[in-house]
Design a protein around this motif. Structure first.
Motif, PDB file in Angstrom:
ATOM      1  N   TYR A   1       0.818  -1.212   0.000  1.00 46.12           N
ATOM      2  CA  TYR A   1       0.000   0.000   0.000  1.00 46.12           C
ATOM      3  C   TYR A   1       0.854   1.265   0.000  1.00 46.12           C
ATOM      4  O   TYR A   1       0.312   2.369  -0.118  1.00 46.12           O
ATOM      5  N   LEU A   2       2.157   1.121   0.173  1.00 48.87           N
ATOM      6  CA  LEU A   2       3.029   2.288   0.246  1.00 48.87           C
ATOM      7  C   LEU A   2       3.339   2.821  -1.145  1.00 48.87           C
ATOM      8  O   LEU A   2       3.474   2.051  -2.105  1.00 48.87           O
ATOM      9  N   ARG A   3       3.467   4.116  -1.246  1.00 43.73           N
ATOM     10  CA  ARG A   3       3.849   4.756  -2.506  1.00 43.73           C
ATOM     11  C   ARG A   3       5.378   4.894  -2.534  1.00 43.73           C
ATOM     12  O   ARG A   3       5.931   5.877  -2.051  1.00 43.73           O
ATOM     13  N   MET A   4       6.028   3.859  -3.056  1.00 40.37           N
ATOM     14  CA  MET A   4       7.479   3.872  -3.171  1.00 40.37           C
ATOM     15  C   MET A   4       7.881   3.083  -4.407  1.00 40.37           C
ATOM     16  O   MET A   4       7.076   2.293  -4.936  1.00 40.37           O
ATOM     17  N   GLY A   5       9.087   3.293  -4.880  1.00 37.51           N
ATOM     18  CA  GLY A   5       9.538   2.618  -6.076  1.00 37.51           C
ATOM     19  C   GLY A   5       9.524   1.105  -5.948  1.00 37.51           C
ATOM     20  O   GLY A   5       9.862   0.566  -4.888  1.00 37.51           O
ATOM     21  N   ALA A   6       9.124   0.426  -7.014  1.00 36.91           N
ATOM     22  CA  ALA A   6       9.030  -1.035  -6.981  1.00 36.91           C
ATOM     23  C   ALA A   6      10.389  -1.678  -6.723  1.00 36.91           C
ATOM     24  O   ALA A   6      10.497  -2.647  -5.959  1.00 36.91           O
ATOM     25  N   ARG A   7      11.443  -1.153  -7.338  1.00 37.52           N
ATOM     26  CA  ARG A   7      12.771  -1.738  -7.150  1.00 37.52           C
ATOM     27  C   ARG A   7      13.252  -1.570  -5.717  1.00 37.52           C
ATOM     28  O   ARG A   7      13.823  -2.487  -5.126  1.00 37.52           O
ATOM     29  N   ALA A   8      13.025  -0.392  -5.162  1.00 37.51           N
ATOM     30  CA  ALA A   8      13.455  -0.137  -3.782  1.00 37.51           C
ATOM     31  C   ALA A   8      12.710  -1.050  -2.819  1.00 37.51           C
ATOM     32  O   ALA A   8      13.311  -1.640  -1.907  1.00 37.51           O
ATOM     33  N   ARG A   9      11.398  -1.197  -3.017  1.00 39.32           N
ATOM     34  CA  ARG A   9      10.611  -2.059  -2.132  1.00 39.32           C
ATOM     35  C   ARG A   9      11.044  -3.512  -2.270  1.00 39.32           C
ATOM     36  O   ARG A   9      11.157  -4.231  -1.269  1.00 39.32           O
ATOM     37  N   THR A  10      11.304  -3.952  -3.497  1.00 40.23           N
ATOM     38  CA  THR A  10      11.750  -5.322  -3.714  1.00 40.23           C
ATOM     39  C   THR A  10      13.071  -5.593  -3.007  1.00 40.23           C
ATOM     40  O   THR A  10      13.242  -6.623  -2.319  1.00 40.23           O
ATOM     41  N   ALA A  11      14.011  -4.671  -3.140  1.00 41.01           N
ATOM     42  CA  ALA A  11      15.324  -4.841  -2.496  1.00 41.01           C
ATOM     43  C   ALA A  11      15.174  -4.883  -0.977  1.00 41.01           C
ATOM     44  O   ALA A  11      15.790  -5.722  -0.297  1.00 41.01           O
ATOM     45  N   LEU A  12      14.358  -3.986  -0.434  1.00 39.87           N
ATOM     46  CA  LEU A  12      14.163  -3.955   1.008  1.00 39.87           C
ATOM     47  C   LEU A  12      13.501  -5.227   1.517  1.00 39.87           C
ATOM     48  O   LEU A  12      13.857  -5.755   2.575  1.00 39.87           O
ATOM     49  N   LEU A  13      12.525  -5.747   0.774  1.00 43.84           N
ATOM     50  CA  LEU A  13      11.849  -6.975   1.185  1.00 43.84           C
ATOM     51  C   LEU A  13      12.795  -8.173   1.161  1.00 43.84           C
ATOM     52  O   LEU A  13      12.771  -9.012   2.074  1.00 43.84           O
ATOM     53  N   PHE A  14      13.612  -8.273   0.111  1.00 48.65           N
ATOM     54  CA  PHE A  14      14.578  -9.374   0.039  1.00 48.65           C
ATOM     55  C   PHE A  14      15.535  -9.321   1.228  1.00 48.65           C
ATOM     56  O   PHE A  14      15.820 -10.335   1.873  1.00 48.65           O
ATOM     57  N   LEU A  15      16.038  -8.129   1.527  1.00 46.91           N
ATOM     58  CA  LEU A  15      16.961  -7.970   2.651  1.00 46.91           C
ATOM     59  C   LEU A  15      16.269  -8.279   3.974  1.00 46.91           C
ATOM     60  O   LEU A  15      16.850  -8.913   4.857  1.00 46.91           O
ATOM     61  N   PHE A  16      15.033  -7.827   4.104  1.00 45.99           N
ATOM     62  CA  PHE A  16      14.289  -8.066   5.336  1.00 45.99           C
ATOM     63  C   PHE A  16      14.041  -9.558   5.546  1.00 45.99           C
ATOM     64  O   PHE A  16      14.188 -10.079   6.661  1.00 45.99           O
ATOM     65  N   ALA A  17      13.668 -10.262   4.490  1.00 43.69           N
ATOM     66  CA  ALA A  17      13.435 -11.700   4.590  1.00 43.69           C
ATOM     67  C   ALA A  17      14.716 -12.433   4.992  1.00 43.69           C
ATOM     68  O   ALA A  17      14.699 -13.320   5.860  1.00 43.69           O
ATOM     69  N   ALA A  18      15.837 -12.063   4.360  1.00 43.24           N
ATOM     70  CA  ALA A  18      17.117 -12.694   4.690  1.00 43.24           C
ATOM     71  C   ALA A  18      17.501 -12.429   6.143  1.00 43.24           C
ATOM     72  O   ALA A  18      18.000 -13.319   6.845  1.00 43.24           O
ATOM     73  N   ASP A  19      17.253 -11.211   6.594  1.00 40.92           N
ATOM     74  CA  ASP A  19      17.598 -10.850   7.971  1.00 40.92           C
ATOM     75  C   ASP A  19      16.723 -11.600   8.971  1.00 40.92           C
ATOM     76  O   ASP A  19      17.193 -12.011  10.035  1.00 40.92           O
ATOM     77  N   CYS A  20      15.456 -11.788   8.654  1.00 46.00           N
ATOM     78  CA  CYS A  20      14.567 -12.554   9.528  1.00 46.00           C
ATOM     79  C   CYS A  20      15.052 -13.995   9.665  1.00 46.00           C
ATOM     80  O   CYS A  20      15.035 -14.579  10.760  1.00 46.00           O
ATOM     81  N   VAL A  21      15.502 -14.570   8.555  1.00 41.21           N
ATOM     82  CA  VAL A  21      16.032 -15.941   8.582  1.00 41.21           C
ATOM     83  C   VAL A  21      17.295 -15.998   9.437  1.00 41.21           C
ATOM     84  O   VAL A  21      17.499 -16.938  10.220  1.00 41.21           O
ATOM     85  N   LEU A  22      18.157 -14.992   9.295  1.00 39.11           N
ATOM     86  CA  LEU A  22      19.383 -14.934  10.086  1.00 39.11           C
ATOM     87  C   LEU A  22      19.066 -14.893  11.575  1.00 39.11           C
ATOM     88  O   LEU A  22      19.669 -15.638  12.369  1.00 39.11           O
ATOM     89  N   GLU A  23      18.130 -14.044  11.963  1.00 37.55           N
ATOM     90  CA  GLU A  23      17.790 -13.901  13.376  1.00 37.55           C
ATOM     91  C   GLU A  23      17.208 -15.200  13.942  1.00 37.55           C
ATOM     92  O   GLU A  23      17.658 -15.690  14.983  1.00 37.55           O
ATOM     93  N   VAL A  24      16.205 -15.744  13.286  1.00 33.35           N
ATOM     94  CA  VAL A  24      15.562 -16.959  13.784  1.00 33.35           C
ATOM     95  C   VAL A  24      16.531 -18.144  13.717  1.00 33.35           C
ATOM     96  O   VAL A  24      16.575 -18.970  14.627  1.00 33.35           O
ATOM     97  N   GLY A  25      17.334 -18.202  12.652  1.00 38.76           N
ATOM     98  CA  GLY A  25      18.289 -19.300  12.516  1.00 38.76           C
ATOM     99  C   GLY A  25      19.330 -19.294  13.620  1.00 38.76           C
ATOM    100  O   GLY A  25      19.649 -20.342  14.199  1.00 38.76           O
ATOM    101  N   GLY A  26      19.881 -18.110  13.931  1.00 41.41           N
ATOM    102  CA  GLY A  26      20.880 -18.023  14.990  1.00 41.41           C
ATOM    103  C   GLY A  26      20.311 -18.389  16.348  1.00 41.41           C
ATOM    104  O   GLY A  26      20.942 -19.108  17.140  1.00 41.41           O
ATOM    105  N   ILE A  27      19.113 -17.911  16.638  1.00 42.48           N
ATOM    106  CA  ILE A  27      18.464 -18.212  17.913  1.00 42.48           C
ATOM    107  C   ILE A  27      18.146 -19.698  18.027  1.00 42.48           C
ATOM    108  O   ILE A  27      18.353 -20.326  19.073  1.00 42.48           O
TER     109      ILE A  27
END
Length: 260
Positions: free
Chosen positions: A78-104
């Motif tokens: 729903y946010l008004r932001m560039g598609a490429r920027a949102r895609t990059a942020l989502l990929f990074l966020f997903a990877a970071d979530c895996v890192l956090e849960v995986g380490g714990i």
């Protein structure tokens, strides 16, 4: 009149979703499944629920990160932001979530604390990677929060308010998480390891309540969009819900200050 997005079926939304959204939702589902599996492990293996070494951490972190990842993938559409920027942020966020849960989860199976653990070189590496991952989470989610306030989000009546309020409250969760880590690291560095493990208890309610505002409030706005109520009524209900959520966060914050 309901928006086209609110009346679209879940299957149609999945078919029209971008690869980053699908990956985020699939990854979030895996993290939630991991949390549920470890809940079963706890039921079979037993042990303490509280404390720095317990099955609670892979359960709660798996469920929380999974839900948050799916929520962020959805609400940022729903946010008004560039598609490429949102895609990059989502990929990074997903990877970071895996890192956090995986380490714990790794440290839970090793039966050692995951955070603030500097006992060995490996434990220090895991603890530091979790801390760095937490800092990255702050940057990524702050970027989405800024986007929500920079341009008015789209969506049905109440959704812009829900998104902006959800991200604003989410920043409180990030701040409280950073405060817990900072105090824990200070106590660890000054030789108070045991105190460090228990120093986060006071802020956990505030962190937990504020963390999921970005899911709860937009979900309510979406549910309201599927009723026959007029836009003005839905907006008023949404405003009242935001007010109630803010009161809950303030209550948790007062509790944290009093017991810190």
């Amino acid at each position: 009149m309901k928006s086209a997005r609110s009346t679209t079926s879940a299957a149609a939304l999945w078919r029209s979703a971008r690869p980053a959204e699908r990956l985020s939702c699939a990854t979030g589902a895996v993290l939630i499944l991991s949390g549920l599996v470890h809940l079963l492990v706890f039921a079979v293996d037993g042990g303490p629920w509280e404390g720095p070494v317990s099955w609670r951490k892979p359960v709660t972190f798996g469920l929380s990160f999974g839900l948050t990842l799916i929520a962020v993938a959805w609400v940022t559409s729903y946010l008004r932001m560039g598609a490429r920027a949102r895609t990059a942020l989502l990929f990074l966020f997903a990877a970071d979530c895996v890192l956090e849960v995986g380490g714990i989860t790794l440290q839970a199976w090793r039966r050692v604390p995951s955070h603030l653990n500097m006992e060995t070189g490996f434990d220090s590496a895991v603890s530091m990677s979790l801390a760095v991952g937490g800092a990255i989470l702050v940057v990524l989610l702050s970027a989405f929060a800024v986007a929500s306030f920079r341009h008015r989000p789209t969506g049905p009546a109440g959704m812009p308010l829900a998104l902006r309020s959800g991200f604003a409250v989410l920043l409180v969760a990030l701040a409280s998480g950073a405060a817990m880590i900072a105090r824990g690291v200070f106590l660890t560095r000054t030789g108070h390891q045991e105190s460090a493990y228990h120093s986060t208890a006071a802020l956990k309610p505030l962190h937990g309540v504020s963390l999921h505002a970005v899911l709860v409030l937009p979900a309510l706005a979406w549910l309201l969009s599927r009723t026959s109520w007029g836009e003005r009524t839905r907006q008023r209900v949404m405003t009242a819900a935001v007010g109630c959520y803010v009161v809950a966060v303030l209550g948790a914050g007062v509790w944290g200050v009093v017991t810190y």
